[in-house]
Design a protein around this motif. Sequence first.
Motif, mmCIF file in Angstrom:
data_model
loop_
_atom_site.group_PDB
_atom_site.id
_atom_site.type_symbol
_atom_site.label_atom_id
_atom_site.label_comp_id
_atom_site.label_asym_id
_atom_site.label_seq_id
_atom_site.Cartn_x
_atom_site.Cartn_y
_atom_site.Cartn_z
ATOM 1 N N GLU A 194 0.546 -1.134 0.154
ATOM 2 C CA GLU A 194 -0.359 -0.227 -0.241
ATOM 3 C C GLU A 194 0.746 1.144 -0.104
ATOM 4 O O GLU A 194 0.363 2.583 -0.145
ATOM 5 N N SER A 195 2.271 1.064 0.836
ATOM 6 C CA SER A 195 2.693 2.405 0.517
ATOM 7 C C SER A 195 3.285 2.660 -0.336
ATOM 8 O O SER A 195 4.439 3.234 -0.806
ATOM 9 N N LEU A 196 3.582 2.090 -1.933
ATOM 10 C CA LEU A 196 4.076 1.795 -3.188
ATOM 11 C C LEU A 196 3.566 3.413 -3.913
ATOM 12 O O LEU A 196 2.322 2.287 -3.931
ATOM 13 N N ILE A 197 2.903 3.703 -4.304
ATOM 14 C CA ILE A 197 1.917 5.112 -4.849
ATOM 15 C C ILE A 197 2.931 5.430 -6.268
ATOM 16 O O ILE A 197 3.905 6.263 -6.157
ATOM 17 N N ARG A 198 2.283 5.401 -7.053
ATOM 18 C CA ARG A 198 2.566 5.798 -8.747
ATOM 19 C C ARG A 198 1.682 6.847 -9.074
ATOM 20 O O ARG A 198 1.806 8.122 -10.029
ATOM 21 N N SER A 199 0.350 6.813 -8.742
ATOM 22 C CA SER A 199 -0.698 7.666 -9.013
ATOM 23 C C SER A 199 -1.730 7.835 -8.032
ATOM 24 O O SER A 199 -1.829 6.965 -7.319
ATOM 25 N N TRP A 200 -2.670 8.687 -8.514
ATOM 26 C CA TRP A 200 -3.293 8.562 -7.754
ATOM 27 C C TRP A 200 -4.811 9.728 -8.492
ATOM 28 O O TRP A 200 -4.503 10.058 -9.073
ATOM 29 N N PRO A 201 -6.169 9.595 -7.622
ATOM 30 C CA PRO A 201 -7.181 10.109 -8.172
ATOM 31 C C PRO A 201 -7.009 11.925 -8.454
ATOM 32 O O PRO A 201 -6.143 12.124 -7.261
ATOM 33 N N GLY A 202 -6.914 12.136 -9.863
ATOM 34 C CA GLY A 202 -6.932 13.809 -9.943
ATOM 35 C C GLY A 202 -5.433 13.913 -10.240
ATOM 36 O O GLY A 202 -5.084 15.176 -10.716
ATOM 37 N N GLY A 203 -4.507 12.959 -9.793
ATOM 38 C CA GLY A 203 -3.621 13.289 -10.540
ATOM 39 C C GLY A 203 -3.035 12.779 -12.178
ATOM 40 O O GLY A 203 -3.411 12.979 -13.222
ATOM 41 N N HIS A 204 -2.329 12.819 -12.322
ATOM 42 C CA HIS A 204 -1.288 12.611 -14.276
ATOM 43 C C HIS A 204 0.029 10.977 -14.326
ATOM 44 O O HIS A 204 0.242 11.174 -15.012
ATOM 45 N N GLY A 205 -0.960 9.994 -13.614
ATOM 46 C CA GLY A 205 -0.879 8.705 -13.742
ATOM 47 C C GLY A 205 -0.922 8.347 -15.305
ATOM 48 O O GLY A 205 -0.259 7.745 -15.485
ATOM 49 N N HIS A 206 -1.789 8.975 -16.335
ATOM 50 C CA HIS A 206 -2.544 8.914 -17.273
ATOM 51 C C HIS A 206 -1.662 9.142 -18.428
ATOM 52 O O HIS A 206 -2.218 9.406 -19.266
ATOM 53 N N ARG A 207 -0.310 10.517 -17.701
ATOM 54 C CA ARG A 207 0.266 10.955 -18.737
ATOM 55 C C ARG A 207 1.925 10.459 -19.045
ATOM 56 O O ARG A 207 2.660 10.248 -18.035
ATOM 57 N N LYS A 208 2.517 10.373 -20.219
ATOM 58 C CA LYS A 208 3.628 9.921 -20.040
ATOM 59 C C LYS A 208 4.422 11.274 -20.095
ATOM 60 O O LYS A 208 4.959 12.030 -21.327
ATOM 61 N N ILE A 209 4.607 11.488 -18.450
ATOM 62 C CA ILE A 209 5.382 12.597 -18.133
ATOM 63 C C ILE A 209 6.532 12.336 -17.625
ATOM 64 O O ILE A 209 5.947 10.938 -16.778
ATOM 65 N N GLY A 210 7.609 12.549 -17.817
ATOM 66 C CA GLY A 210 8.846 12.425 -16.847
ATOM 67 C C GLY A 210 8.583 12.037 -15.786
ATOM 68 O O GLY A 210 9.364 11.050 -14.463
ATOM 69 N N GLY A 211 7.729 13.356 -14.430
ATOM 70 C CA GLY A 211 7.731 13.384 -12.780
ATOM 71 C C GLY A 211 7.092 11.842 -13.044
ATOM 72 O O GLY A 211 7.400 11.612 -11.350
ATOM 73 N N ASN A 212 6.127 11.131 -13.704
ATOM 74 C CA ASN A 212 6.269 9.829 -13.154
ATOM 75 C C ASN A 212 6.302 8.657 -13.508
ATOM 76 O O ASN A 212 6.745 8.108 -12.498
ATOM 77 N N TYR A 213 7.822 9.019 -13.543
ATOM 78 C CA TYR A 213 8.409 7.944 -14.043
ATOM 79 C C TYR A 213 9.828 7.902 -13.124
ATOM 80 O O TYR A 213 10.803 6.442 -12.594
ATOM 81 N N GLY A 214 10.963 9.203 -13.089
ATOM 82 C CA GLY A 214 11.374 9.624 -12.193
ATOM 83 C C GLY A 214 11.530 8.772 -10.786
ATOM 84 O O GLY A 214 12.547 7.875 -10.064
ATOM 85 N N PRO A 215 10.884 9.480 -10.046
ATOM 86 C CA PRO A 215 10.656 8.928 -8.604
ATOM 87 C C PRO A 215 10.323 7.659 -8.547
ATOM 88 O O PRO A 215 10.108 6.949 -7.059
ATOM 89 N N ALA A 216 9.972 7.074 -9.767
ATOM 90 C CA ALA A 216 9.390 5.021 -9.176
ATOM 91 C C ALA A 216 10.580 4.463 -8.833
ATOM 92 O O ALA A 216 10.299 3.450 -9.389
ATOM 93 N N ILE A 217 12.286 5.203 -9.699
ATOM 94 C CA ILE A 217 13.641 4.585 -9.856
ATOM 95 C C ILE A 217 13.521 3.970 -8.381
ATOM 96 O O ILE A 217 13.210 2.506 -8.645
#
Length: 370
Positions: A194-217
């Motif tokens: 549960e503590s690992l979160i990539r995206s959230w309601p109202g966020g930008h997880g549905h877009r291929k933008i760098g900000g989604n990927y760096g923090p997931a490394i």
Amino acid sequence: MFTRLLRRYADLSYNKLVTNLTSTPKAKPSDLTKVPFGTVFTDHMIEADWCEDKGWSEPVIKPYQKIPLDPSSSVFHYCTECYEGFKVYSNPPHILSFRPMTNMERFVISADAAGLPKCSPHELLKCIDELIRIDKDWVPQVPGYTLYVRPNMFGTHAQLSVTKPKKAKLVVIMSLVGPYFPSGYKPVSLYCDESLIRSWPGGHGHRKIGGNYGPAIVPAEKVKNLGYDNILWLSEGYVTEVGVMNFFVLFKNKNGLELVTSPIHHTVLPGITRDSVIQIIHEWGEVKMSERNFTIKELITKLEEENVVEAFGSGTAAVICPINKLAYKGKEYNIPTVQGNCGELTKRIFDELTKIQYGKVKHKWNHYIA
Ligand SMILES: *Cc1c(COP(=O)(O)O)cnc(C)c1O
């Protein structure tokens, strides 16, 4: 599938394309099997600049080279960035790509979400097709190997205020890629928490933008150190994606089989492979295809009841990636792989998709470049 969000915007122009070819082509690697993903690039690239008062400059195809940028460029500070990825396949004497217009449309939408300018997806694709034709000798003829096309846009405005960049650059580079599973299918293990979160309601997880990927490394590395291959991502208890792939699971219900994947909303990237799987399953009409919300609780219950038939991830890189294990709350659950390394439906979908991607059958998703 993305057209309803697009507005007319025609200032990137294929007719203005300038080509400046290299006089010193690079040697191509003699042994493709030794080339790590995304490390060897072709001879040419596309570059185009945008600025607020003039719009798009003419696109240029030029020798692959470094880009001088001001250290205050918006992208370095606020990640005003978006990208795409699709593959080019060889089926001699032809070369073709798979639903690339869908990538172009998604790119424009991602750009908008990152505060970047739009460009015409049609014009961009025409420029990219020209780049592919120029570097066509780089498209590997070995089955399983492809040319990976990476369009990328970023804010180049030299200014530290947190505002929409007034300048941006578009580049398209291409790199050699090998099969995701060089020695045959290998199922992957997942870790879910549960503590690992990539995206959230109202966020930008549905877009291929760098900000989604760096923090997931970093989370991905942590999970690797625990001995698992990938993260099964949750958002408020709902299963969303696996690593950078969409997630599918085949449930056995009282009244038959159901292939389930999360709907898009804000938490799931609208994968083109995902959409293709959904369409193929509908066409086959053998199992029920459900785009619906499902929780980790439902998934675990189904695993405990032994009502999970198979599971896989989908994305351009792996196409279809079989899954054989899930770790959750200190317990490990096995996911069947009846064919030894993957499930039966998983294998059929993989075979069907790759057959279409390599142009072995005539299909509306084929895009012939040469
Ligand atoms: C790119 C991506 C996918 C897969 O999309 P495809 O269009 O199928 O390659 C899935 N999830 C995430 C998070 C992605 O970035």
